[in-house]
Design an enzyme around this catalytic site. Structure first.
Site, PDB file in Angstrom:
ATOM      1  CG  ASP A 144      -1.808   1.191   1.316  1.00  0.00           C
ATOM      2  OD1 ASP A 144      -2.638   1.360   0.408  1.00  0.00           O
ATOM      3  OD2 ASP A 144      -1.688   1.975   2.284  1.00  0.00           O
ATOM      4  CD  GLU A 162      -2.337   2.527  -3.504  1.00  0.00           C
ATOM      5  OE1 GLU A 162      -3.272   3.318  -3.693  1.00  0.00           O
ATOM      6  OE2 GLU A 162      -1.774   2.413  -2.404  1.00  0.00           O
TER       7      GLU A 162
END
Length: 635
Positions: free
Chosen positions: A314, A367
């Site tokens: 993330d 990401e």
């Protein structure tokens, strides 16, 4: 009760590795471990707290009284406190009381290496084990092949707390999900599930992205072994499991990692590097060896002990740049005067090297929303070493285009074709994630223009375009229902929508697209290579039509794809074809089974010796309104 007995699981070599930041299985040493010493059963505790004056274990076994069970500090300046406490058993609640030798401040902390935590809002750690008999041998043996980059990779992103709820809005347990979710994912044909963070977190509105228990699956849904059952069942059905992993930041909750031993232990001491303004959370100190070992050990832990097949990392962009979401004066340049976080870059490279060298058949996915180069390229040639990267630019450009009324699309075709100028610079995954359906952004169906029929036709077109575009795929739960409301983490998806034809048609479409993707090698064998894609015509902006070829290893299995981005039916629409033969329609997003109008090329179409689109051969098609049609070449 007998007090703490001197005992250690650490060797001198362990300590050397830890200090050097090269111990990547710290969970085998630090934390709480059920063991036996001199014939007495109990628990060995070990914690890293280098600026502590004293560390004591408090819990329900000693009425939470500080000083009753003081751990012993190691002599080797490692900062590790340890000891064996007899007669403590599985299920015991505990924390650490840590008194700092800097300012005398006392912190009460949950165990950073706890295997299990109390159910929030309670915050104690729980003595536990990882005993479980796995039944996924077949999957683990074939995973390296199933999870390879030249295989279909269609991901269903799931928030476990709101996928489906039971009566009285109760969470489903891991064991209930092992029945219901596994059956559903199998039915809809996804190859993988990606769970939004399941590590323990204190605050539901964080969706799990503010972690306090990095080694513990959240107790909201059951015990650690229950989560193992869920992963095991998915594997038994041939479905891979990806976990969201958050090494970018952590909350400053009193029982968490922040200001752990009265010092900035896990977070960077310079607030310009140690505090994240977007999430008002703390940022790991990637330049500290022991912190790097903690994070990489955590990644290894989930792959080793829970048989996880991939980690989606993330907020990588926030990690890579020192000035991310910071104003002038709020950040400091690196030693070369640049804005890149050199410690973080080094950490990410090492993380990927360790993961890929220790586990066969796994993938890491970044990401990363900027143009940082070579994210998914090997570290040996200067890359960060990820297996894949989210194609955020494609997602933004595509949704921006689809939100336009069809009459204006001819002026914006470059927003779609632009992706192909950089599509093969990384191993891209195409994401329509949870971030696109929250905070007033609308659900996907309500991003589409027009009245109801057009909205659904556009949505079917969007998905068809996605599944035929190079790259792997990710859809957030509810996308396959045509969910009308924005995602709400406090309630179930709107499953009642499936009683309506347009919505059940979307689910059928996604199921068939997954099957198409998995059954057609041209859609996955070269999904990260320019050799797997060829334009037929990208310049027919006047009609808002794109046509292209998807290629696999076998030229005879190549596919022709035509996208019509307006509601106008195009008859006798001619496209160039590379060879003689016939064209057979194998997928049509306008089919009546999906809620479409049923315009189709029902018979095999003979390819003519008529030059067109720079090719010697061509064929005339009927293009349904707002549609994707896919054709195979046959002799």
């Amino acid at each position: 009760m007998t007090k703490v007995i001197a005992h250690s699981l650490f060797t001198d070599f362990d300590i050397d590795l830890f200090k050097a930041g090269k111990h990547f299985r710290l969970y085998e040493k630090l934390g709480a471990h059920l063991t036996e010493v001199n014939g007495v059963k109990g628990v060995y505790f070990a914690i890293w707290a280098p600026t502590a004056q004293s560390v004591s274990v408090v819990g329900d076994f000693n009425y939470w009284i500080q000083g009753e069970h003081n751990l012993n500090v190691r002599w080797d300046s490692s900062g590790i406190w340890e000891g064996f406490i007899p007669d403590i058993s599985k299920g015991t609640l505990y924390k650490y009381k840590i008194q700092s030798n800097i300012n005398g401040v006392i912190t009460e902390k949950a165990d950073p290496f706890a295997l299990y935590c109390e159910k929030p809002p309670h915050t104690a750690s729980v003595v536990w084990d990882l005993d479980y008999k796995w039944k996924d041998e077949d999957w683990m043996q074939k995973r390296q092949d199933c999870n390879a980059l030249d295989k279909p990779y269609s991901v269903y992103e799931v928030h476990l707390g709101s996928w489906r709820r039971a009566e009285h809005n109760r969470f489903l347990t891991y064991l209930e999900l092992a029945d219901d979710l596994v059956k559903y994912v199998k039915e809809t044909g996804f190859t993988h599930v990606e769970f939004m963070p399941i590590m323990e977190y204190p605050y539901d509105p964080s969706w799990g992205y503010q972690l306090t228990g990095y080694f513990a699956p959240t107790s909201r849904f059951g015990k650690p072994q229950d989560f193992m059952v869920l992963v095991d069942r998915l594997h038994q059905e041939g479905i891979g499991v990806i976990l969201d992993w958050v090494p970018s930041h952590f909350p400053d909750d009193a029982h968490g990692l922040g200001f752990f031993d009265g010092s900035h232990l896990y977070e960077h001491p310079d607030r310009r590097k140690g505090y994240h303004p977007d999430w008002k959370s703390l940022v790991f100190n990637y330049g500290r060896n022991e912190v790097r070992a903690f994070l990489i050990s955590n990644a290894v832990f989930w792959l080793q002990n829970y048989h996880i097949d991939g980690l989606r990392v993330d907020a990588v962009a926030s990690m890579l740049y020192l000035d991310y979401s910071r104003k002038d004066g709020e950040w400091e340049a690196n030693i070369f005067g640049g804005r890149e976080n050199l410690d973080c870059i080094s950490f990410l490279k090492e993380f990927n090297e360790v993961i890929y060298s220790n586990f066969d058949g796994i993938q890491t996915i970044a990401e990363e929303s900027t143009s940082f180069p070579m994210v998914s390229r090997p570290t040996s040639i200067g890359g960060l070493g990820f297996g894949m990267k989210w194609m955020m630019g494609w997602m933004h450009d595509t949704l921006k285009y689809f939100q336009k009324e069809t009459i204006y699309r001819k002026y914006h075709q470059n927003e779609l074709t632009f992706s192909m100028t950089y599509a093969f610079t990384e191993n891209f995954m195409l994401p329509f994630s949870h971030d696109e359906v929250v905070y007033g952004k609308n659900s996907l169906i309500y991003k589409m223009p027009g009245e109801e029929w057009q909205r659904f036709a556009n949505l079917r077109l969007l998905y068809g375009y996605m599944f035929t575009h190079p790259g792997t795929k990710l859809l957030f739960m509810g996308a396959e229902l045509g969910q009308t409301s924005e995602w709400n983490f406090e309630q179930s998806l709107d499953w009642h929508l499936l009683q309506y034809g347009f919505h059940s048609g979307i689910k059928k479409l996604i199921t068939d697209l997954n099957q198409l993707y998995k059954s057609q090698p041209a859609l996955y064998e070269k999904q990260f290579s320019g050799d797997g894609f060829e334009w037929i015509n990208y310049s027919d902006h006047q009609n808002a039509i794109l046509s292209y070829i998807r290629k696999g290893n076998n030229p005879n299995e190549n596919l022709i794809v035509v996208c019509n981005f307006t509601e106008v039916v195009r008859e006798n629409y001619r496209i160039g074809i590379p060879k003689k033969g016939k064209l057979k329609e194998i997928f049509n997003s306008d089919a009546t089974i999906y809620g479409g109008s049923g315009v189709e090329n029902s018979n095999a179409l003979k390819i003519e010796t008529v030059a067109y689109d720079g090719r010697d051969f061509s064929v005339a098609l009927i293009l349904p309104p707002l549609s994707v049609t896919v054709y195979s070449l046959i002799e």
